[in-house]
Scaffold this active site. Structure first.
Site, PDB file in Angstrom:
ATOM      1  N   HIS A 109       0.855  -1.179   0.000  1.00 41.96           N
ATOM      2  CA  HIS A 109       0.000   0.000   0.000  1.00 41.96           C
ATOM      3  C   HIS A 109       0.893   1.231   0.000  1.00 41.96           C
ATOM      4  O   HIS A 109       1.908   1.286   0.688  1.00 41.96           O
ATOM      5  CB  HIS A 109      -0.945   0.033   1.203  1.00 41.96           C
ATOM      6  CG  HIS A 109      -0.304  -0.253   2.524  1.00 41.96           C
ATOM      7  ND1 HIS A 109       0.084  -1.519   2.895  1.00 41.96           N
ATOM      8  CD2 HIS A 109       0.016   0.557   3.565  1.00 41.96           C
ATOM      9  CE1 HIS A 109       0.609  -1.475   4.110  1.00 41.96           C
ATOM     10  NE2 HIS A 109       0.599  -0.223   4.537  1.00 41.96           N
ATOM     11  N   HIS A 111       0.766   5.097   1.006  1.00 44.83           N
ATOM     12  CA  HIS A 111       0.015   6.127   1.727  1.00 44.83           C
ATOM     13  C   HIS A 111       0.135   7.434   0.938  1.00 44.83           C
ATOM     14  O   HIS A 111       1.250   7.851   0.603  1.00 44.83           O
ATOM     15  CB  HIS A 111       0.624   6.384   3.111  1.00 44.83           C
ATOM     16  CG  HIS A 111       0.636   5.220   4.052  1.00 44.83           C
ATOM     17  ND1 HIS A 111      -0.189   5.151   5.156  1.00 44.83           N
ATOM     18  CD2 HIS A 111       1.382   4.091   4.087  1.00 44.83           C
ATOM     19  CE1 HIS A 111       0.058   4.031   5.825  1.00 44.83           C
ATOM     20  NE2 HIS A 111       1.022   3.374   5.205  1.00 44.83           N
TER      21      HIS A 111
END
Ligand code: AMP
Length: 126
Positions: A109, A111
């Site tokens: 992921h 951010h």
């Protein structure tokens, strides 16, 4: 190198629809949703739909189509949330990996964080 992916991680559950999320953007290969514990007014997580643990895993094994889609989706999130310096005041991208990167969820992921002055990138080593 063999990468191990744990399909019981919370983002895998989000991708399977087992846990709700606050979606910002969905494309063929990518999902972006708001972080449940936002650290700034804008805090969005951008994840590939494929089973990749880290950025190095993704860059080694994802298809060109996945990599292009993911890269474009990150930029689209910056524009959609108006943190792009052209529309807002800027942002920071972070992709934590492994123990030293203090990665909590073992699904890649990125951010996207913005909406306030973020300070220096790293704290001094302790
Ligand atoms: P990291 O330390 O880079 O692995 O960050 C994991 C992030 O996932 C943290 O910022 C958490 O707040 C966030 N997170 C954990 N569970 C959820 C969830 N169900 N929905 C949205 N964000 C989550």
């Amino acid at each position: 190198m063999a990468y191990h992916y744990d399909d019981q991680n919370i983002f895998a559950k989000i991708l399977r629809g087992e846990i709700p999320n606050d979606t910002v953007l969905e494309t063929e290969h990518t999902l972006a949703f708001r972080d449940i514990n936002a650290q700034a007014p804008t805090h969005v997580l951008v994840i590939p739909k494929g089973s990749y643990v880290t950025f190095d895993h993704f860059s080694a094994e994802a298809s060109d189509a996945e990599i292009i889609d993911f890269t474009r989706a990150i930029g689209a999130v910056c524009r959609l949330t108006e943190v792009s310096p052209d529309a807002g005041n800027g942002y920071r991208l972070i992709a934590n990996a492994g123990r030293d990167g203090v990665q909590e969820v073992p699904h890649l992921h990125v951010h996207v964080i913005g909406g306030r002055v973020l300070g220096r990138m790293l704290q001094p080593a302790r």
